[in-house]
Design an enzyme around this catalytic site. Structure first.
Site, PDB file in Angstrom:
ATOM      1  N   ILE A 102       1.137 -26.614   9.212  1.00 31.07           N
ATOM      2  CA  ILE A 102       0.882 -28.068   9.134  1.00 31.07           C
ATOM      3  C   ILE A 102       0.475 -28.443   7.700  1.00 31.07           C
ATOM      4  CG2 ILE A 102      -0.502 -29.983  10.033  1.00 31.07           C
ATOM      5  CD1 ILE A 102      -1.043 -28.290  12.535  1.00 31.07           C
ATOM      6  N   LYS A 137     -11.918 -22.841   8.549  1.00 27.75           N
ATOM      7  CA  LYS A 137     -10.894 -23.857   8.280  1.00 27.75           C
ATOM      8  C   LYS A 137     -11.527 -25.239   8.101  1.00 27.75           C
ATOM      9  CE  LYS A 137      -7.466 -21.119  10.752  1.00 27.75           C
ATOM     10  NZ  LYS A 137      -6.939 -20.788  12.074  1.00 27.75           N
ATOM     11  N   GLY A 186       0.475 -11.837  22.415  1.00 29.01           N
ATOM     12  CA  GLY A 186       0.387 -11.784  20.950  1.00 29.01           C
ATOM     13  C   GLY A 186      -0.227 -13.020  20.320  1.00 29.01           C
ATOM     14  N   GLY A 225      -1.922 -23.117   9.551  1.00 30.44           N
ATOM     15  CA  GLY A 225      -0.588 -22.543   9.345  1.00 30.44           C
ATOM     16  C   GLY A 225       0.389 -23.489   8.685  1.00 30.44           C
ATOM     17  N   LYS A 244       0.839  -1.207   0.000  1.00 25.52           N
ATOM     18  CA  LYS A 244       0.000   0.000   0.000  1.00 25.52           C
ATOM     19  C   LYS A 244       0.871   1.253   0.000  1.00 25.52           C
ATOM     20  CE  LYS A 244      -4.454  -0.855   2.160  1.00 25.52           C
ATOM     21  NZ  LYS A 244      -4.882  -1.200   3.492  1.00 25.52           N
ATOM     22  N   GLY A 257       1.540 -17.499  13.057  1.00 24.40           N
ATOM     23  CA  GLY A 257       2.892 -16.972  13.270  1.00 24.40           C
ATOM     24  C   GLY A 257       3.591 -16.718  11.953  1.00 24.40           C
TER      25      GLY A 257
HETATM   26  N1  HSE Z   1      -6.294 -16.455  14.614  1.00 22.23           N
HETATM   27  C1  HSE Z   1      -5.925 -17.771  14.202  1.00 22.23           C
HETATM   28  C2  HSE Z   1      -5.597 -18.612  15.417  1.00 22.23           C
HETATM   29  C3  HSE Z   1      -4.731 -17.818  13.282  1.00 22.23           C
HETATM   30  O1  HSE Z   1      -5.655 -18.126  16.542  1.00 22.23           O
HETATM   31  O2  HSE Z   1      -5.303 -19.780  15.234  1.00 22.23           O
HETATM   32  C4  HSE Z   1      -5.070 -17.397  11.889  1.00 22.23           C
HETATM   33  O3  HSE Z   1      -5.959 -18.269  11.288  1.00 22.23           O
END
Ligand code: HSE
Length: 439
Positions: free
Chosen positions: A136, A205, A187, A134, A45, A302
């Site tokens: 996996i 998911k 975080g 993520g 951006k 992450g």
């Molecule tokens: N916010 C998701 C989690 C990660 O806490 O697993 C991104 O999909």
């Protein structure tokens, strides 16, 4: 040496991780591939913004079109997030004959069928390994490793935020709000965690996993979804006392050709392999009719774990482009793979009320004669068979007790009807709570 060019749209956390992988592991990857893989252009951006990583000025652009219109770019990585313009970028790239890699679960879950058809028409493909759990490699496991199987069941922890919260509630008996605050400070949870704690992130998911596993277009709204905001330290303590842990679980299973997809907290038996999945980790347990039980574990979010999954798709697609899969007579992987070709089977969803589970039912009551009798009579009238009953006085001064009941397998709709009837009894002091059981 052949060069396969990659364009990246979006340089947030995961995009920056991808650039890091190009910088740090680029030569290792190229040595394995035998051709050159180049990150040619990155659309952002704000070009003037300070970046965590060194980037040549000529690499950055603030016009995604420069990537989408560049005939030398074979693969477009979309890491913008959200629905639009990300979806438009994906469609435009596919229509220009470029393969796409995305981590965008929302777009895949809502528009997967449409996007795969566009990819198919253009003889290109979409890599979406990073959209679920993520790092996996569950998409590959379902499409390739388990390709010989009829998938019977998926039971998964696919949300790190809620798994972290429930782990901390279990370890420390913190309240939900306290554990959420801790997750945010560390975080693991977003500033606005509603998609996570209400179960929607897991539902997106699960829709993607179910589509892969059962070859049906399954949308997020087909997934029965309950979050974890109602889980209290008392629930955790009761679960533990009977040898269970409370987990937010995403389940997809097939019953006589129909598929049930649901996300909700459960009492998970402590000996179940998923009960050992702690903190922000994810895991997916898959049962195939030939393979039997399998399980996949790792970090579901992450920067570098997610970028690792994105890069795995870039590498795979680059290899296929290298093998000249863009030729019109070479069908894209959408057509090649058996599971994908099943995508368009007619959807047949089993409503949540029709699903059979074992249940833990807890009735907070005033301790008085006949309480257990009244509750068990109503359950019996509804045909609910009991496997165990426990009555405990939890507060003598208030004469408060708990009647806890474990049932044999029973239809969810039947349990809800019986509980609605019991809710009318005067000896209840607070709301009834119940959990489905996974053994
Ligand atoms: N916010 C998701 C989690 C990660 O806490 O697993 C991104 O999909």
């Amino acid at each position: 040496m052949t060069v396969i060019n990659v364009g990246l749209i979006g340089l947030g956390t995961v995009g920056t991780g991808l650039v890091r992988i190009f910088h740090e592991n680029g030569s290792l990857v190229e040595n394995k591939l035998g051709f050159s893989l180049r990150l040619k252009k990155i659309a952002v951006k704000d070009i003037s913004k300070a970046r965590e990583i060194p980037l040549g000025k000529s690499v950055l652009t603030d016009k995604a079109r420069e990537i989408l219109d560049d005939p030398d770019i074979d693969i477009v990585v979309e890491l913008v997030g959200g629905e639009n313009p990300a979806k438009e970028f994906i469609i435009s790239a596919l229509n220009k004959g470029k393969s796409v890699v995305t981590a965008n679960k929302l777009i895949l879950a809502k528009h997967g069928k449409e996007l795969f058809e566009i990819a198919d028409k253009n003889a290109v493909d979409i890599g979406f390994e990073a959209s679920v759990a993520g790092t996996i490699p569950i998409v590959r496991a379902l499409e390739e490793g388990l390709a010989a199987n009829k998938i019977e069941k998926i039971v998964a922890i696919v949300n790190g935020t809620t798994n972290y919260i429930l782990t901390r509630m279990t370890q420390t008996f913190k309240t939900f709000d306290e554990a959420l605050k801790e997750a945010q400070e560390l975080g693991f949870a977003e500033a606005d965690p509603s998609m996570d704690i209400k179960g929607n992130d897991s539902a997106y998911k699960l829709a993607i996993l179910s589509m892969l596993a059962f070859g049906m277009k399954i949308l997020p709204e087909d997934v029965f979804t309950e979050g974890i905001t109602g889980v209290t330290p008392e629930h955790i303590e009761r679960a533990n006392s009977f040898g269970y842990v409370i987990k937010l679980i995403a389940v997809a299973e097939s019953f006589n050709g129909k598929v049930s997809c649901r996300v909700h907290p459960v009492f998970l038996e402590a000996k179940h392999p998923l009960s050992a999945v702690q903190n922000e980790f994810n895991a997916i347990y898959v049962v195939g009719n030939a393979a039997g039980e399998t399980m996949y574990y790792g970090r579901g979010a992450g920067q570098m774990p997610t970028a690792s999954a994105v890069m795995s798709d870039v590498i795979e697609l680059a290899e296929r482009h290298f093998r000249d899969c863009k030729k019109k007579d070479c069908p894209s992987r959408v057509m090649e793979t058996k599971t994908r070709s099943l995508f368009w089977r007619e959807k047949s969803i089993l409503p949540a009320d029709e699903v059979f589970n074992k249940y833990y039912l807890c009735f907070p009551i005033v301790d008085q004669p006949g309480v257990i009798g009244k509750i068990t009579t109503i359950l019996g009238v509804h045909g609910i068979s009991i496997s165990a009953v426990k009555a405990t006085i939890v507060d003598k001064s208030k004469n408060r007790g708990l009647v806890e009941i474990f049932t044999h397998s029973v239809r969810e709709g039947t349990v809800k009807k019986a509980l609605a009837e019991i809710t009318g009894l005067s000896m209840l002091t607070e709301s009834i709570f119940f959990y489905r059981i996974i053994e």
